[in-house]
Design a protein around this motif. Structure first.
Motif: not given
Length: 321
Positions: A149-160, A168-176, A199-201
């Motif tokens: 239910g959270k808005d999550v921002v992930i920083v990075g461009g690798g596999d992790s 996290l996409e099906p779990v969080a409210r949004s993923v960027t 997921v917003r890129l």
């Protein structure tokens, strides 16, 4: 009290755990030391929920399930685990080696197998994240539930970064997902899956600041001269790690770009010291868990001969036991 064993394995990740099992299969007494307090290495520390796709026999297996199976398999060798400790020094004598641990425990072994992955590792910091660690900013995602239910921002461009975005996409409210370049280091298939998801890129971008009242509430993302604010109750900085071989560098091992150089028998340049897994370097090296398992078997079989010259390198097939 001195720990006396035939084979000391330095590193309790997947390769080290499989090596422990295989040492038992060869009839060797085995001890395993690791600086982390739990078995499983990086997988346990950082990726327990990650689906692993390159282990033979498993189309897909969650990291924690792989570790659980490896630990059960290694238990057949009755290994001595020395967790939360670091191997600091190594000395040789006629028929073995002595390794000293940072808690002053001496270990006497007839051979050593180094399966320490990338060595000790620490996450690369997010410049804008100073002061926010534990207040909404994290470097790893050991469990997905806290992000529901959270808005999550992930920083990075690798596999992790891409793996966590997908999970996290099906779990969080949004993923960027924010990355400073247009190109990504992640596997092409995973990148395409993220592109096809919600997921917003945001590329050619960086987080310029994080805001919130006690915990993270929003981030400012700068693209060129323009800055955009995104809601965020969680930020994951997946920027890779700074690896350090630590005391291993003082053992006299031949090192190439933070990896140990080995021959086809997984021997290092030091007598009775072998290596396997991601820490090794040789022509054509491929760093996969599956490769590490094969190297572990090769190393243990050759170590068995170093321990007992009357032994054979090839022990026969396990199905014949």
């Amino acid at each position: 009290m001195t720990v006396d064993t035939d084979l000391l394995i330095v590193g309790a990740g997947p390769t080290g755990l499989f090596a422990a099992y295989y040492a038992g299969f060869r009839g060797l007494r085995v001890a395993v030391v690791d600086s982390l307090p739990e078995l499983g290495g990086q997988i346990t520390a950082m990726y327990p929920e990650k689906q692993i796709l390159d282990v033979a026999g498993f189309p897909s297996i969650k990291g924690r399930d792989l570790v659980e199976g490896l630990v059960a398999q290694a238990a057949t060798a009755d290994p001595t685990y020395l967790l939360g400790r670091t191997a600091t020094s190594l000395t040789h004598d006629e028929d073995g080696v002595s390794v000293h641990l940072d808690d002053d425990t001496p270990v006497r072994a007839r051979a050593v197998l180094v399966t320490a992955g990338i060595g000790k590792f620490s996450p690369r910091p997010l410049p804008a994240g100073e002061g926010w660690l534990g207040r909404g900013l994290e470097f790893f995602v050991p469990s997905f539930a806290p992000y529901a239910g959270k808005d999550v921002v992930i920083v990075g461009g690798g596999d992790s970064a891409f793996d966590w975005a997908l999970h996290l996409e099906p779990v969080a409210r949004s993923v960027t997902l924010v990355h400073r370049r247009e190109a990504f280091r992640a596997h092409e298939r995973t990148v395409q899956q993220v592109r096809d998801s919600s997921v917003r890129l945001v590329t050619s971008a960086e987080i310029s600041s994080i805001s919130g009242n006690g915990t993270v509430e929003s981030v400012e993302v700068r693209v060129g001269e323009e800055t955009t604010s995104y809601p965020a109750q969680a930020v994951v900085a997946a920027l890779g790690f700074i690896a350090d071989l630590g005391p291993l560098q003082q053992w006299g091992l031949e090192v190439h770009k933070r990896h140990l150089v080995v021959d086809p028998a997984m021997r290092t340049n030091l007598p009775r010291v072998f290596a396997a897994g991601d820490i090794t370097e040789y022509a054509g090296k491929v760093r996969l868990i599956a490769v590490g398992f094969g190297e572990a078997a090769t190393a243990v079989n050759n170590a068995a001969v170093a321990i007992d010259p009357a032994a054979k390198v090839f022990p026969g097939h396990s199905s014949e036991a």
